[in-house]
Design a protein around this motif. Structure first.
Motif, PDB file in Angstrom:
ATOM      1  N   ASP A 114       0.841  -1.196   0.000  1.00  0.00           N
ATOM      2  CA  ASP A 114       0.000   0.000   0.000  1.00  0.00           C
ATOM      3  C   ASP A 114       0.877   1.247   0.000  1.00  0.00           C
ATOM      4  N   ARG A 115       0.798   2.042  -1.041  1.00  0.00           N
ATOM      5  CA  ARG A 115       1.594   3.264  -1.109  1.00  0.00           C
ATOM      6  C   ARG A 115       1.212   4.266  -0.022  1.00  0.00           C
ATOM      7  N   GLU A 116      -0.022   4.192   0.455  1.00  0.00           N
ATOM      8  CA  GLU A 116      -0.467   5.100   1.503  1.00  0.00           C
ATOM      9  C   GLU A 116       0.098   4.703   2.865  1.00  0.00           C
ATOM     10  N   GLN A 117       0.262   3.408   3.068  1.00  0.00           N
ATOM     11  CA  GLN A 117       0.835   2.878   4.309  1.00  0.00           C
ATOM     12  C   GLN A 117       1.898   1.839   3.945  1.00  0.00           C
ATOM     13  N   PRO A 118       3.031   2.292   3.443  1.00  0.00           N
ATOM     14  CA  PRO A 118       4.029   1.360   2.898  1.00  0.00           C
ATOM     15  C   PRO A 118       4.664   0.469   3.965  1.00  0.00           C
ATOM     16  N   ASP A 119       4.777  -0.805   3.644  1.00  0.00           N
ATOM     17  CA  ASP A 119       5.451  -1.784   4.499  1.00  0.00           C
ATOM     18  C   ASP A 119       6.953  -1.666   4.270  1.00  0.00           C
ATOM     19  N   PRO A 120       7.747  -1.305   5.299  1.00  0.00           N
ATOM     20  CA  PRO A 120       9.193  -1.139   5.092  1.00  0.00           C
ATOM     21  C   PRO A 120       9.928  -2.424   4.737  1.00  0.00           C
ATOM     22  N   ALA A 121       9.308  -3.594   4.951  1.00  0.00           N
ATOM     23  CA  ALA A 121      10.012  -4.862   4.760  1.00  0.00           C
ATOM     24  C   ALA A 121       9.739  -5.510   3.416  1.00  0.00           C
ATOM     25  N   SER A 122       8.774  -4.968   2.635  1.00  0.00           N
ATOM     26  CA  SER A 122       8.467  -5.536   1.326  1.00  0.00           C
ATOM     27  C   SER A 122       8.176  -4.391   0.366  1.00  0.00           C
ATOM     28  N   SER A 123       7.691  -4.720  -0.828  1.00  0.00           N
ATOM     29  CA  SER A 123       7.541  -3.676  -1.841  1.00  0.00           C
ATOM     30  C   SER A 123       6.644  -4.159  -2.968  1.00  0.00           C
ATOM     31  N   MET A 124       6.264  -3.223  -3.822  1.00  0.00           N
ATOM     32  CA  MET A 124       5.620  -3.583  -5.084  1.00  0.00           C
ATOM     33  C   MET A 124       6.639  -4.171  -6.049  1.00  0.00           C
ATOM     34  N   ALA A 125       7.927  -4.081  -5.699  1.00  0.00           N
ATOM     35  CA  ALA A 125       9.019  -4.720  -6.439  1.00  0.00           C
ATOM     36  C   ALA A 125       9.373  -6.040  -5.750  1.00  0.00           C
ATOM     37  N   PRO A 126      10.082  -6.937  -6.441  1.00  0.00           N
ATOM     38  CA  PRO A 126      10.517  -8.195  -5.804  1.00  0.00           C
ATOM     39  C   PRO A 126      11.705  -7.962  -4.873  1.00  0.00           C
ATOM     40  N   TRP A 127      11.426  -7.428  -3.725  1.00  0.00           N
ATOM     41  CA  TRP A 127      12.440  -6.966  -2.766  1.00  0.00           C
ATOM     42  C   TRP A 127      11.940  -7.275  -1.369  1.00  0.00           C
ATOM     43  N   ARG A 128      12.843  -7.749  -0.502  1.00  0.00           N
ATOM     44  CA  ARG A 128      12.422  -8.147   0.838  1.00  0.00           C
ATOM     45  C   ARG A 128      13.568  -7.961   1.823  1.00  0.00           C
ATOM     46  N   ILE A 129      13.210  -7.699   3.088  1.00  0.00           N
ATOM     47  CA  ILE A 129      14.187  -7.571   4.172  1.00  0.00           C
ATOM     48  C   ILE A 129      13.832  -8.569   5.274  1.00  0.00           C
ATOM     49  N   PHE A 130      14.870  -9.229   5.844  1.00  0.00           N
ATOM     50  CA  PHE A 130      14.675 -10.125   6.982  1.00  0.00           C
ATOM     51  C   PHE A 130      15.682  -9.798   8.084  1.00  0.00           C
ATOM     52  N   ASN A 131      15.257  -9.921   9.318  1.00  0.00           N
ATOM     53  CA  ASN A 131      16.166  -9.971  10.466  1.00  0.00           C
ATOM     54  C   ASN A 131      16.640 -11.398  10.649  1.00  0.00           C
ATOM     55  N   ILE A 132      17.919 -11.574  10.966  1.00  0.00           N
ATOM     56  CA  ILE A 132      18.423 -12.881  11.394  1.00  0.00           C
ATOM     57  C   ILE A 132      19.146 -12.661  12.713  1.00  0.00           C
ATOM     58  N   GLY A 133      18.475 -13.005  13.800  1.00  0.00           N
ATOM     59  CA  GLY A 133      19.029 -12.783  15.130  1.00  0.00           C
ATOM     60  C   GLY A 133      18.559 -13.828  16.108  1.00  0.00           C
ATOM     61  N   GLY A 134      19.318 -13.977  17.197  1.00  0.00           N
ATOM     62  CA  GLY A 134      19.044 -15.014  18.187  1.00  0.00           C
ATOM     63  C   GLY A 134      17.801 -14.793  19.010  1.00  0.00           C
ATOM     64  N   GLN A 135      17.319 -13.535  19.086  1.00  0.00           N
ATOM     65  CA  GLN A 135      16.092 -13.169  19.789  1.00  0.00           C
ATOM     66  C   GLN A 135      16.192 -13.315  21.310  1.00  0.00           C
ATOM     67  N   HIS A 136      17.413 -13.435  21.819  1.00  0.00           N
ATOM     68  CA  HIS A 136      17.617 -13.531  23.263  1.00  0.00           C
ATOM     69  C   HIS A 136      18.793 -12.633  23.656  1.00  0.00           C
ATOM     70  N   PRO A 137      18.569 -11.314  23.759  1.00  0.00           N
ATOM     71  CA  PRO A 137      19.681 -10.408  24.063  1.00  0.00           C
ATOM     72  C   PRO A 137      20.289 -10.677  25.429  1.00  0.00           C
ATOM     73  N   VAL A 138      21.595 -10.459  25.517  1.00  0.00           N
ATOM     74  CA  VAL A 138      22.358 -10.734  26.736  1.00  0.00           C
ATOM     75  C   VAL A 138      23.199  -9.513  27.066  1.00  0.00           C
ATOM     76  N   GLU A 139      23.229  -9.130  28.337  1.00  0.00           N
ATOM     77  CA  GLU A 139      24.118  -8.044  28.750  1.00  0.00           C
ATOM     78  C   GLU A 139      25.570  -8.478  28.574  1.00  0.00           C
TER      79      GLU A 139
END
Length: 352
Positions: free
Chosen positions: A244-269
């Protein structure tokens, strides 16, 4: 498939080449073997891969050399490109910013141009959790804005995502960006904390703990990174029909483009992370507590739910297990000085 891996002698690159060859792909790599850190470590990684799966094609090419990159594409005709080569390091970007322009911007443009001129099925490229910058909302989501980087390194990685999007939109190149979160494991870079800390502890030298050890990192073991890449290779992104151009999703697009996080999901001090290193080394650290450094992010934590939905996988190796594997490699590659060996053995006996 025939796959080009850039940065093939790097930490993530070498592990990636090994996995892809084991999976039956035809792999060729490039690396410039620069002296940002000791090139011998890069050669040793290549030897480690070759000892397990045999020789593979590896060209010594600099990303900034556009004609050489173009010639490599003409000669090898890759179906997939996994772009891992970059000038790494947040702190080094304060000292030598032009290295980041040459490699991370000009170099990435050369890769994009070659993918445009010699169409590929999928371009997978490394981004970084550092793009989240001043964002304090955790866990970091690919739906979050990333408009306030805190270092030039982070800015170049954000720029890579934008450059990839423009080429995906204009030329239909399927592009997937991977935001890696604090990757660690065997054959890691010596400028990163696992080796820096482990060497200081093993040699009885003081180590610097910035922000007084109170900031958190979402450590991600190298095998989880490689598993994620392997699963994404044959999943090139499609244009999001609901974008949606009015509410654009930062992780995908009208183009064949995508973003992913790859992380452990358990932060440690970092204080707790240091304690685990001490346990596995059997030695106590000499610590110098210091304020937060310029360019450093306070806390990182990945929301990897999009990765899980797309691939059925999310990082799962706990820090204690991963550091145990790392230290086993570290002891073999960086033998403990004889002067400290009896102390290490005694401390290990007491801990066990």
């Amino acid at each position: 498939m025939k796959i080009l891996v850039t940065g093939a002698a790097g930490f993530i690159g070498a592990h990636c080449v090994l996995r892809l060859i084991r999976d039956g792909h035809q792999v060729f790599g490039l690396d410039n073997f620069n002296d940002y850190y000791d090139p011998q470590l890069k050669h040793d990684r290549v030897n480690w891969v070759q000892e397990q799966v045999g020789a593979f094609q590896l060209a010594t090419v600099d990303l900034a050399d556009g004609p050489a990159i173009e010639a490599l594409f003409v000669r090898e005709k890759p179906e997939v490109v996994i772009h891992l080569a970059a000038q790494a390091g947040v702190r080094y970007s304060l000292e030598n910013p032009r290295a980041y322009l040459d490699s991370n911007l000009s170099g990435f443009l050369n890769i994009l141009e070659s993918c445009r001129n010699h169409p590929v099925k999928h371009l997978v490229y490394a981004s970084s959790s550092s793009v989240y910058g001043a964002n304090q909302h955790t866990p970091y989501s690919v739906k979050d804005g990333v408009n306030h980087p805190l270092s030039l390194y982070a800015a170049t990685k954000k720029a890579n995502e934008l450059m990839a999007h423009s080429y995906s939109h204009l030329f239909g190149i399927p592009c997937t960006g991977l935001r890696f979160f604090t990757v660690y494991g065997p054959w890691g870079r010596p400028d990163m904390s696992p080796i820096q800390f482990a060497r200081a502890i093993a040699e009885g030298q003081p180590l610097k703990l910035f922000n007084y050890g109170e900031h958190q990192r979402d450590f991600t073991y190298i095998d989880d990174i490689i598993e994620s890449i392997a699963r994404l290779i044959d999943r090139p992104p499609q244009a999001n029909a609901e974008w949606d151009r009015e509410q654009p999703d930062p992780a995908s697009s009208m183009a064949p483009w995508r973003i992913f996080n790859i992380g452990g999901q358990h932060p440690v001090e970092l204080k707790d992370y240091l304690a685990l290193l001490e346990k596995h080394l059997g030695q106590k650290a000499l610590v110098e507590l210091l304020p937060l450094q310029p360019g450093d992010v306070l806390n990182t934590c990945a929301d990897a739910s999009d990765l899980a939905r797309a691939t059925g996988f999310q990082p799962c190796i706990e820090l204690d297990e991963g550091l145990g594997r790392f230290i086993a490699w570290f002891r073999d590659y960086y033998p403990l000085p004889i002067a400290h060996a009896p102390l290490a053995a005694e401390l290990q006996r007491r801990i066990l």
